[in-house]
Motif scaffolding. Structure first.
Motif, short mmCIF file in Angstrom:
data_model
loop_
_atom_site.label_atom_id
_atom_site.label_comp_id
_atom_site.label_asym_id
_atom_site.label_seq_id
_atom_site.Cartn_x
_atom_site.Cartn_y
_atom_site.Cartn_z
N ALA A 1 100.71 19.24 100.64
CA ALA A 1 101.03 18.53 99.41
C ALA A 1 99.81 18.49 98.49
O ALA A 1 98.67 18.36 98.96
CB ALA A 1 101.50 17.11 99.72
N PHE A 2 100.05 18.63 97.17
CA PHE A 2 99.00 18.57 96.15
C PHE A 2 99.45 17.63 95.04
O PHE A 2 100.64 17.35 94.89
CB PHE A 2 98.73 19.96 95.56
N PHE A 3 98.51 17.17 94.25
CA PHE A 3 98.82 16.36 93.09
C PHE A 3 98.34 17.10 91.84
O PHE A 3 97.17 17.48 91.74
CB PHE A 3 98.14 15.00 93.18
N VAL A 4 99.27 17.32 90.92
CA VAL A 4 98.94 17.92 89.63
C VAL A 4 99.14 16.82 88.60
O VAL A 4 100.28 16.46 88.27
CB VAL A 4 99.83 19.14 89.32
N GLY A 5 98.04 16.28 88.11
CA GLY A 5 98.15 15.09 87.27
C GLY A 5 98.62 13.94 88.13
O GLY A 5 97.98 13.58 89.12
N HIS A 6 99.76 13.36 87.77
CA HIS A 6 100.34 12.28 88.57
C HIS A 6 101.54 12.76 89.37
O HIS A 6 102.22 11.94 90.01
CB HIS A 6 100.77 11.12 87.65
N GLN A 7 101.82 14.03 89.34
CA GLN A 7 102.99 14.56 90.04
C GLN A 7 102.57 15.19 91.37
O GLN A 7 101.58 15.91 91.44
CB GLN A 7 103.70 15.61 89.17
N ARG A 8 103.38 14.90 92.37
CA ARG A 8 103.13 15.45 93.70
C ARG A 8 103.96 16.71 93.87
O ARG A 8 105.16 16.72 93.58
CB ARG A 8 103.50 14.44 94.77
N ILE A 9 103.31 17.79 94.31
CA ILE A 9 104.03 19.03 94.59
C ILE A 9 103.75 19.42 96.03
O ILE A 9 102.73 19.06 96.61
CB ILE A 9 103.60 20.16 93.64
N VAL A 10 104.70 20.16 96.61
CA VAL A 10 104.59 20.61 98.00
C VAL A 10 104.64 22.13 98.01
O VAL A 10 105.55 22.73 97.43
CB VAL A 10 105.73 20.04 98.87
N VAL A 11 103.63 22.73 98.66
CA VAL A 11 103.55 24.19 98.76
C VAL A 11 103.80 24.57 100.22
O VAL A 11 103.06 24.14 101.12
CB VAL A 11 102.17 24.71 98.30
N ASP A 12 104.86 25.36 100.45
CA ASP A 12 105.17 25.85 101.79
C ASP A 12 104.84 27.34 101.84
O ASP A 12 105.05 28.08 100.87
CB ASP A 12 106.65 25.65 102.11
N VAL A 13 104.31 27.78 102.97
CA VAL A 13 103.93 29.18 103.13
C VAL A 13 104.25 29.61 104.56
O VAL A 13 104.22 28.79 105.48
CB VAL A 13 102.43 29.38 102.82
N ALA A 14 104.57 30.91 104.73
CA ALA A 14 104.86 31.46 106.06
C ALA A 14 104.41 32.91 106.11
O ALA A 14 104.37 33.59 105.08
CB ALA A 14 106.34 31.33 106.37
N LEU B 1 111.10 23.57 105.86
CA LEU B 1 111.79 22.28 105.99
C LEU B 1 112.91 22.20 104.95
O LEU B 1 112.79 22.78 103.86
CB LEU B 1 110.81 21.13 105.78
N PRO B 2 113.99 21.53 105.25
CA PRO B 2 115.09 21.40 104.27
C PRO B 2 114.58 20.78 102.98
O PRO B 2 113.65 19.98 102.96
CB PRO B 2 116.09 20.50 104.99
N LYS B 3 115.19 21.16 101.88
CA LYS B 3 114.74 20.69 100.57
C LYS B 3 114.87 19.18 100.42
O LYS B 3 114.12 18.55 99.68
CB LYS B 3 115.53 21.39 99.47
N GLU B 4 115.89 18.61 101.08
CA GLU B 4 116.08 17.18 100.92
C GLU B 4 115.09 16.35 101.75
O GLU B 4 115.01 15.13 101.60
CB GLU B 4 117.52 16.79 101.33
N ALA C 1 108.18 16.66 93.48
CA ALA C 1 108.51 15.48 94.30
C ALA C 1 110.00 15.27 94.44
O ALA C 1 110.48 14.72 95.44
CB ALA C 1 107.85 14.24 93.70
N SER C 2 110.78 15.72 93.48
CA SER C 2 112.24 15.54 93.54
C SER C 2 112.92 16.62 94.36
O SER C 2 114.13 16.56 94.55
CB SER C 2 112.79 15.53 92.11
N GLY C 3 112.18 17.61 94.82
CA GLY C 3 112.75 18.70 95.59
C GLY C 3 113.11 19.89 94.75
O GLY C 3 113.59 20.91 95.28
N LYS C 4 112.83 19.85 93.45
CA LYS C 4 113.13 20.98 92.58
C LYS C 4 112.16 22.13 92.87
O LYS C 4 110.96 21.92 92.96
CB LYS C 4 113.03 20.54 91.11
N VAL C 5 112.72 23.34 93.02
CA VAL C 5 111.90 24.50 93.33
C VAL C 5 111.23 25.00 92.05
O VAL C 5 111.89 25.30 91.06
CB VAL C 5 112.74 25.62 93.98
N ILE C 6 109.89 25.08 92.08
CA ILE C 6 109.10 25.60 90.96
C ILE C 6 108.86 27.09 91.11
O ILE C 6 108.90 27.85 90.14
CB ILE C 6 107.76 24.85 90.86
N PHE C 7 108.62 27.52 92.35
CA PHE C 7 108.39 28.94 92.63
C PHE C 7 108.92 29.21 94.02
O PHE C 7 108.81 28.37 94.93
CB PHE C 7 106.90 29.30 92.55
#
Length: 423
Positions: free
Chosen positions: A116-129, A89-92, A71-77
């Motif tokens: 967008a997905f929710f893992v527990g209470h955290q929202r994550i965004v998965v982009d694919v191309a 889309l831009p990270k910000e 949710a903060s824009g930090k890249v996980i993968f």
């Protein structure tokens, strides 16, 4: 099944030519596969690339790129270099729950999107191309959609439809099965015996009514035939009695020979009359009788006549308390016919044995000498075999049967009867 195939063809053509729908399905399924590797450990987010897509997103040169952010824009993968970063889309930017953009219209797919997905209470965004879909992932996406939303539901529906159809057919044909069982018990001479038509399908009820009418016609023909036979036999008895009376007044050996032949003819007419009247007896005359006692009465009655004809008669009761549901008069006639048949068609000195068993009555003739025993069972047929026909018919009326075996000593006739339940 035909409807399932038609529906499958319609959905196949609809999905195959609808590039926009295929693009949406591609983004949904690919982002779902990528998100399955996200984990929640001690309040933090971890990630492990699933094995099924590991080769596809191992580097940015496979034609498929992906990026996962919290949710903060930090890249996980991320499997993308700086050149392909411009496609996302831009990270910000806080993206919506689902987004899709087509880079090059048509096939093969060239698009970018996210979810967008929710893992527990955290929202994550998965982009694919994908750039041209080199591994033809869209086919896998397409068949997954067909399997999950078409084949599986239609298969379940097909099983339910087949089960309901078989159940309904079995229930609908129960009256037909009952009618088939009733048909085995139909007596054409019994006006109350017919196929039941209540609770029966209308189309089959028409057939049952037609069968009942056919049995009624058969019964009428049988009754008319019996009346004719009985009438002829009755009319013949009077002139035969007159002829016998006239022959008795003639004192000549040839007259005695003719008188003996006439006696045989009178016996034949009597048996013919008995056979004709056999089916007209009252069915209410059935009663429970002791088989051993009945056989004893018949043997006692016929013993003098058997001895006069230079034969011997023996009664062997091998089973006591054997009770059957029968008409005593008819059963006595059957046993009497078997004994008389044995006396008339065996040499002098034959021993006739009547045995009472648990299932049947046996009448055996044992010739004194094996050489005298006839080897051909045809000698049993007295003219038209009326005597045995009467016995067979009586056995049928008592739901039994008559059979015989030929041995080196003579014949054994088995009159089988149904025992009373519980006795």
């Amino acid at each position: 099944m035909l409807a399932m195939l038609v529906q499958l063809a319609v959905i196949f053509s609809d999905y195959y030519w609808n590039v926009g729908e295929l693009s949406r399905l591609f983004v949904e399924q690919e982002t779902g596969r990528l998100a399955s590797g996200v984990g929640d450990a001690n309040g933090g987010v971890t990630y492990r690339l699933p094995e099924e897509i590991e080769q596809r997103y191992s580097n940015a040169k496979t034609g498929y790129i992906a990026r996962i952010r919290d949710a903060s824009g930090k890249v996980i993968f991320e499997s993308c270099d700086d050149a392909c970063e411009s496609r996302f889309l831009p990270k910000e930017v806080n993206p919506p729950d689902f987004w899709l953009r087509t880079l090059i219209p048509g096939k093969p797919l060239t698009l970018v999107g996210g979810r967008a997905f929710f893992v527990g209470h955290q929202r994550i965004v998965v982009d694919v191309a994908t750039m041209g879909d080199p591994q033809n992932v869209i086919s896998e996406v397409f068949w997954n959609e067909i399997l999950e939303h078409m084949i599986v539901p239609m298969s379940i529906l097909l099983v339910l439809v087949l089960g309901a159809t078989l159940l309904s057919v079995r229930r609908a044909l129960k009256p037909v099965q009952a009618a088939a069982n009733a048909a085995d018990l139909i007596d054409p001479l019994d006006s109350m015996s017919h196929l039941p038509i209540q609770d029966m399908p209308r189309e089959i009820a028409h057939l049952a009514v037609a069968v009942n009418r056919a049995f009624e016609r058969v019964g009428e023909l049988m009754k008319s035939q019996r009346v004719l036979t009985s009438g002829i036999a009755h009319e013949v008895r009077t002139p035969l009695a007159a002829i016998k009376l006239e022959l008795g007044r003639i004192d000549h050996p040839r007259a005695r020979k003719a008188e003996a032949d006439l006696d045989d003819l009178v016996d034949f007419v009597s048996q013919l009359t008995a056979l004709a009247r056999l089916d007209s007896f009252d069915h209410g005359m059935f009663e429970e009788i002791d088989l051993a006692m009945l056989c004893s009465e018949v043997v006692t009655q016929l013993a003098p006549w058997v001895y006069e004809n230079e034969h011997s008669l023996e009664l062997s009761i091998q089973a006591h308390d054997v009770f059957v549901k029968a008409v005593p008069a008819l059963l006595k006639d059957a046993l009497r016919n078997l004994i008389e048949n044995a006396v008339r068609h065996t040499p002098n000195g034959t021993n006739i044995v009547v045995r009472v068993g648990t299932k049947c009555v046996e009448v055996e003739d044992r010739v004194a000498s094996v050489q005298q025993a006839p080897a051909d069972p045809v000698y049993r047929s007295d003219g038209l075999g009326i005597g045995l026909k009467i016995v067979e018919r009586i056995a049928e009326l008592h739901k039994g049967s008559l059979r015989n075996t030929l041995t080196k000593h003579g014949h054994t006739f088995y009159l089988e009867l149904a025992r009373t339940e519980g006795r």
